[in-house]
Design a protein around this motif. Structure first.
Motif, PDB file in Angstrom:
ATOM      1  N   LEU A  63      44.078  52.667  38.850  1.00  0.00           N
ATOM      2  CA  LEU A  63      44.959  51.544  39.172  1.00  0.00           C
ATOM      3  C   LEU A  63      44.262  50.272  38.723  1.00  0.00           C
ATOM      4  O   LEU A  63      43.145  49.984  39.151  1.00  0.00           O
ATOM      5  N   ILE A  64      44.911  49.542  37.831  1.00  0.00           N
ATOM      6  CA  ILE A  64      44.365  48.288  37.315  1.00  0.00           C
ATOM      7  C   ILE A  64      45.288  47.165  37.763  1.00  0.00           C
ATOM      8  O   ILE A  64      46.483  47.192  37.467  1.00  0.00           O
ATOM      9  N   ARG A 117      39.833  54.625  42.700  1.00  0.00           N
ATOM     10  CA  ARG A 117      39.449  54.095  41.382  1.00  0.00           C
ATOM     11  C   ARG A 117      40.376  52.929  41.026  1.00  0.00           C
ATOM     12  O   ARG A 117      41.283  53.047  40.213  1.00  0.00           O
ATOM     13  N   VAL A 118      40.119  51.784  41.678  1.00  0.00           N
ATOM     14  CA  VAL A 118      40.924  50.578  41.517  1.00  0.00           C
ATOM     15  C   VAL A 118      40.043  49.497  40.909  1.00  0.00           C
ATOM     16  O   VAL A 118      38.908  49.303  41.332  1.00  0.00           O
ATOM     17  N   ARG A 119      40.554  48.802  39.907  1.00  0.00           N
ATOM     18  CA  ARG A 119      39.852  47.648  39.342  1.00  0.00           C
ATOM     19  C   ARG A 119      40.768  46.448  39.405  1.00  0.00           C
ATOM     20  O   ARG A 119      41.965  46.548  39.126  1.00  0.00           O
ATOM     21  N   VAL A 120      40.218  45.325  39.784  1.00  0.00           N
ATOM     22  CA  VAL A 120      40.971  44.079  39.907  1.00  0.00           C
ATOM     23  C   VAL A 120      40.410  43.080  38.919  1.00  0.00           C
ATOM     24  O   VAL A 120      39.206  42.829  38.891  1.00  0.00           O
ATOM     25  N   LEU A 121      41.277  42.536  38.092  1.00  0.00           N
ATOM     26  CA  LEU A 121      40.904  41.438  37.202  1.00  0.00           C
ATOM     27  C   LEU A 121      41.699  40.230  37.660  1.00  0.00           C
ATOM     28  O   LEU A 121      42.876  40.089  37.337  1.00  0.00           O
ATOM     29  N   ASP A 122      41.050  39.389  38.473  1.00  0.00           N
ATOM     30  CA  ASP A 122      41.730  38.194  38.954  1.00  0.00           C
ATOM     31  C   ASP A 122      41.750  37.134  37.852  1.00  0.00           C
ATOM     32  O   ASP A 122      41.173  37.328  36.781  1.00  0.00           O
ATOM     33  N   GLN A 123      42.410  36.025  38.131  1.00  0.00           N
ATOM     34  CA  GLN A 123      42.597  34.991  37.110  1.00  0.00           C
ATOM     35  C   GLN A 123      41.286  34.426  36.581  1.00  0.00           C
ATOM     36  O   GLN A 123      41.204  34.039  35.422  1.00  0.00           O
ATOM     37  N   THR A 124      40.255  34.388  37.407  1.00  0.00           N
ATOM     38  CA  THR A 124      38.977  33.799  36.980  1.00  0.00           C
ATOM     39  C   THR A 124      37.942  34.846  36.589  1.00  0.00           C
ATOM     40  O   THR A 124      36.831  34.495  36.218  1.00  0.00           O
ATOM     41  N   LEU A 125      38.309  36.129  36.695  1.00  0.00           N
ATOM     42  CA  LEU A 125      37.376  37.230  36.429  1.00  0.00           C
ATOM     43  C   LEU A 125      36.099  37.022  37.239  1.00  0.00           C
ATOM     44  O   LEU A 125      34.991  37.014  36.730  1.00  0.00           O
ATOM     45  N   SER A 126      36.281  36.859  38.533  1.00  0.00           N
ATOM     46  CA  SER A 126      35.192  36.485  39.435  1.00  0.00           C
ATOM     47  C   SER A 126      34.079  37.519  39.526  1.00  0.00           C
ATOM     48  O   SER A 126      33.000  37.206  40.013  1.00  0.00           O
ATOM     49  N   PHE A 127      34.305  38.746  39.050  1.00  0.00           N
ATOM     50  CA  PHE A 127      33.243  39.749  39.078  1.00  0.00           C
ATOM     51  C   PHE A 127      32.185  39.502  37.997  1.00  0.00           C
ATOM     52  O   PHE A 127      31.105  40.075  38.033  1.00  0.00           O
ATOM     53  N   LEU A 128      32.492  38.631  37.036  1.00  0.00           N
ATOM     54  CA  LEU A 128      31.514  38.299  35.992  1.00  0.00           C
ATOM     55  C   LEU A 128      30.532  37.255  36.500  1.00  0.00           C
ATOM     56  O   LEU A 128      30.926  36.295  37.159  1.00  0.00           O
ATOM     57  N   GLN A 129      29.256  37.436  36.178  1.00  0.00           N
ATOM     58  CA  GLN A 129      28.230  36.449  36.510  1.00  0.00           C
ATOM     59  C   GLN A 129      28.032  35.566  35.287  1.00  0.00           C
ATOM     60  O   GLN A 129      27.540  36.034  34.250  1.00  0.00           O
ATOM     61  N   ASP A 130      28.430  34.299  35.404  1.00  0.00           N
ATOM     62  CA  ASP A 130      28.410  33.368  34.277  1.00  0.00           C
ATOM     63  C   ASP A 130      27.032  33.178  33.655  1.00  0.00           C
ATOM     64  O   ASP A 130      26.916  32.982  32.451  1.00  0.00           O
ATOM     65  N   HIS A 131      25.983  33.212  34.452  1.00  0.00           N
ATOM     66  CA  HIS A 131      24.627  32.942  33.956  1.00  0.00           C
ATOM     67  C   HIS A 131      23.987  34.154  33.272  1.00  0.00           C
ATOM     68  O   HIS A 131      22.884  34.061  32.755  1.00  0.00           O
ATOM     69  N   GLN A 132      24.685  35.289  33.263  1.00  0.00           N
ATOM     70  CA  GLN A 132      24.177  36.500  32.627  1.00  0.00           C
ATOM     71  C   GLN A 132      24.944  36.789  31.340  1.00  0.00           C
ATOM     72  O   GLN A 132      26.052  36.308  31.135  1.00  0.00           O
TER      73      GLN A 132
END
Length: 184
Positions: A167-168, A91-106
């Motif tokens: 783990l975040i 149960r690991v989540r990664v929030l990188d500098q650009t939050l690349s898991f987000l889809q900008d067009h949604q």
């Protein structure tokens, strides 16, 4: 040109479901060495470290000191030259500098529901509202958000769900957040 300011109530996270038992090993590094190919100088040199629940740590250092490299090793994106890395949870989540898991067009809501498929739309809207995305603001496209709004969206999507992470990993999490929020 006047900058637009956004005022929000204090943010509240209920992360009880993410609580990690004291002493549970989340990350352990033993005799860890790493250098980039072609470099004679190691970035990581004989590191021994054990992160146990339930703790928060900050990795600080000058630019180029190896902070992002260390995070990439923990995330499994880079392999050690010598030594071992053990991750004690899935149960690991990664929030990188650009939050690349987000889809900008949604929309923020669509991103939340896509990443947290087991959550109902009602529960998604409730979680988003707790982070300041009430009503129509939850339907804003991610590309229309300010840097601070984008970070808040990333936090709520990554943290407030049925199976919150143990783990975040936050890479430069305060880049777009106001001083009051960083102190909470």
């Amino acid at each position: 040109m006047r900058q637009q300011k956004e005022w929000l109530d204090r943010l509240h996270f209920n992360l009880q479901a993410a609580r990690v038992p004291a002493g549970k090993v989340l990350v352990e590094m033993q005799s860890a060495w790493f250098s980039y190919p072609g470099s004679s100088t190691p970035i990581i040199e004989d590191v021994n470290y054990c992160l146990q629940g339930s703790k928060r740590i900050a990795i600080k250092g000058d630019n180029g000191s190896g902070k992002s490299t260390l995070l990439k090793i923990i995330k499994g994106q880079l392999l050690l030259d010598k030594g071992t890395v053990f991750i004690g949870t899935d149960r690991v989540r990664v929030l990188d500098q650009t939050l690349s898991f987000l889809q900008d067009h949604q929309s923020v809501l669509h991103n939340y529901c896509r990443i947290n498929a087991s959550m109902s739309e009602r529960d998604a809207r409730f979680a988003l509202a707790n982070m300041g995305f009430r009503g129509r603001s939850a339907e804003k496209k991610v590309s229309e958000l300010s840097g601070g709004q984008r970070m808040r969206a990333g936090l709520v999507i990554a943290l407030l769900n049925n199976t919150p992470p143990h783990l975040i990993i936050l890479d430069e999490p305060t880049n777009h957040i106001d001083l009051q929020t960083t102190q909470e």
